[in-house]
Design a protein around this motif. Structure first.
Motif, mmCIF file in Angstrom:
data_model
loop_
_atom_site.group_PDB
_atom_site.id
_atom_site.type_symbol
_atom_site.label_atom_id
_atom_site.label_comp_id
_atom_site.label_asym_id
_atom_site.label_seq_id
_atom_site.Cartn_x
_atom_site.Cartn_y
_atom_site.Cartn_z
ATOM 1 N N UNK A 30 0.844 -1.190 0.000
ATOM 2 C CA UNK A 30 0.000 0.000 0.000
ATOM 3 C C UNK A 30 0.883 1.244 0.000
ATOM 4 N N UNK A 31 0.467 2.238 -0.755
ATOM 5 C CA UNK A 31 1.161 3.525 -0.782
ATOM 6 C C UNK A 31 0.118 4.622 -0.630
ATOM 7 N N UNK A 32 0.348 5.531 0.306
ATOM 8 C CA UNK A 32 -0.544 6.684 0.360
ATOM 9 C C UNK A 32 0.263 7.971 0.464
ATOM 10 N N UNK A 33 -0.277 9.011 -0.176
ATOM 11 C CA UNK A 33 0.421 10.284 -0.275
ATOM 12 C C UNK A 33 -0.536 11.415 0.044
ATOM 13 N N UNK A 62 1.186 19.633 4.635
ATOM 14 C CA UNK A 62 1.561 18.225 4.770
ATOM 15 C C UNK A 62 2.126 17.760 3.438
ATOM 16 N N UNK A 63 3.307 17.154 3.502
ATOM 17 C CA UNK A 63 3.997 16.653 2.310
ATOM 18 C C UNK A 63 4.535 15.270 2.659
ATOM 19 N N UNK A 78 8.704 12.417 4.739
ATOM 20 C CA UNK A 78 7.962 13.598 5.194
ATOM 21 C C UNK A 78 8.803 14.832 4.901
ATOM 22 N N UNK A 79 8.447 15.552 3.852
ATOM 23 C CA UNK A 79 9.274 16.674 3.419
ATOM 24 C C UNK A 79 9.092 17.919 4.274
ATOM 25 N N UNK A 80 8.151 17.907 5.201
ATOM 26 C CA UNK A 80 7.999 19.031 6.127
ATOM 27 C C UNK A 80 9.004 18.934 7.271
#
Length: 317
Positions: free
Chosen positions: A143-146, A222-223, A237-239
């Protein structure tokens, strides 16, 4: 010899290309329909300002970065490659799959490099995440979620899905290595007729599933890209600051006497060497121009992204 690059479109993202190319020693010219804007950048960066209609015939321009409103990308890219220029086209490369295919096929016909501005593919944290996945550190990906949420920017042509989702779709496709066989989208338009919130659900041939949530009317940024595997889970998590951008969770889930049990472990933060994604993207573009190698973010990938966006185009509630 370093390729001589022109940037067509001196808006917000085009200006980032201009400054980064200057630092790389590859900025030759800037161009914009607003002559004063182009001349301002030319003076600031000590390069040429060239009228858009004059740019394509210039023998001193090897490649063009196209950072225009997306409705102009396809025709401009076709004109560029027919003029013998290599191109990097910002996302989305077109507003229809047909236009995207026209521009990519034109580049193939004329033997030109066609690269897409999916800049997060060059983020060191994503590259490290992809390396862990390829090595089997997460097991089988299930599973992938973005989530890409924030306030603004607002466009007259693009809704939240088309504006924000291409980067995440590019990363998801890089992980899955294949296109989804099912795409469902839903969204809500609050300000006008364009969706400000969008959800995209995807199913892939091997059973892997993915969802993507974008919003330009969210009170916080949120990133985050999360990949769930059979051995571990990873979060980009780019934040977060650099030392916390990539986390691996080695949770365990099992059955005990017919009941599910689990242990939740603290994240292990993976060291990621710092680097600016745009700088790395443009270095890759320069490499492709010099070597004629196929770009990591190719036109074919951009077409796949547009197919997903088109299939998931949202119904406004």
């Amino acid at each position: 010899m370093t390729p001589r690059i022109a940037v067509l479109g001196c808006g917000y993202w085009g200006s980032n290309h201009i400054r980064t190319l200057k630092a790389l020693g590859a900025l030759h010219a800037v161009s914009d329909a607003n002559r004063a804007r182009a001349e301002g950048f030319a003076s600031e960066q000590d390069c040429l300002a060239i009228e858009p209609d004059d740019l394509f015939a210039r023998s001193d321009v090897d490649a063009i970065i196209i950072a225009l409103p997306p409705q102009y990308h396809a025709d401009t890219a076709i004109r560029a490659v027919e003029s013998g220029k290599d191109v990097l086209v910002e996302k989305p490369i077109a507003l229809t799959v047909a236009d995207a295919e026209r521009s990519v096929r034109a580049a193939e016909k004329h033997g030109r490099v066609f690269m897409t501005g999916h800049v997060l593919r060059f983020h060191p944290a994503f590259e490290k995440m992809k390396e862990l996945i390829d090595k089997g550190e997460l097991g089988d990906v299930k599973y992938i979620h973005s989530h890409r949420l924030g306030l603004g920017k607002f466009h007259t042509e693009n809704d939240a899905l088309w504006d924000l989702a291409p980067h995440d779709l590019s990363m998801i496709l890089a992980i899955t290595g294949t296109a989804p066989i099912e795409v469902r989208g839903e969204g809500a338009a609050l300000l006008d007729h364009l969706s400000d919130f969008a959800h995209l659900h995807m199913r892939f041939p091997n059973g892997l599933r993915s969802h993507l949530f974008t919003s330009r009317l969210n009170p916080y940024r949120e990133r985050r890209l999360t990949v769930v595997g059979t051995k571990a889970m990873a979060v980009f998590d780019d934040v977060e600051p650099w030392e916390r951008k990539l986390a691996v969770y080695r949770h365990a889930v099992w059955q005990d006497s017919g009941q599910w049990a689990f242990t939740a472990n603290e994240p292990a933060y993976v060291h990621v060497k710092q680097g600016m994604p745009l700088t790395r993207e443009l270095e890759h573009f320069l490499h492709c121009i010099a070597t004629r190698a196929a770009p990591r973010t190719s036109g074919e990938e951009a077409i796949s992204v547009l197919r997903i966006l088109t299939a998931g185009s949202v119904i406004h509630d």
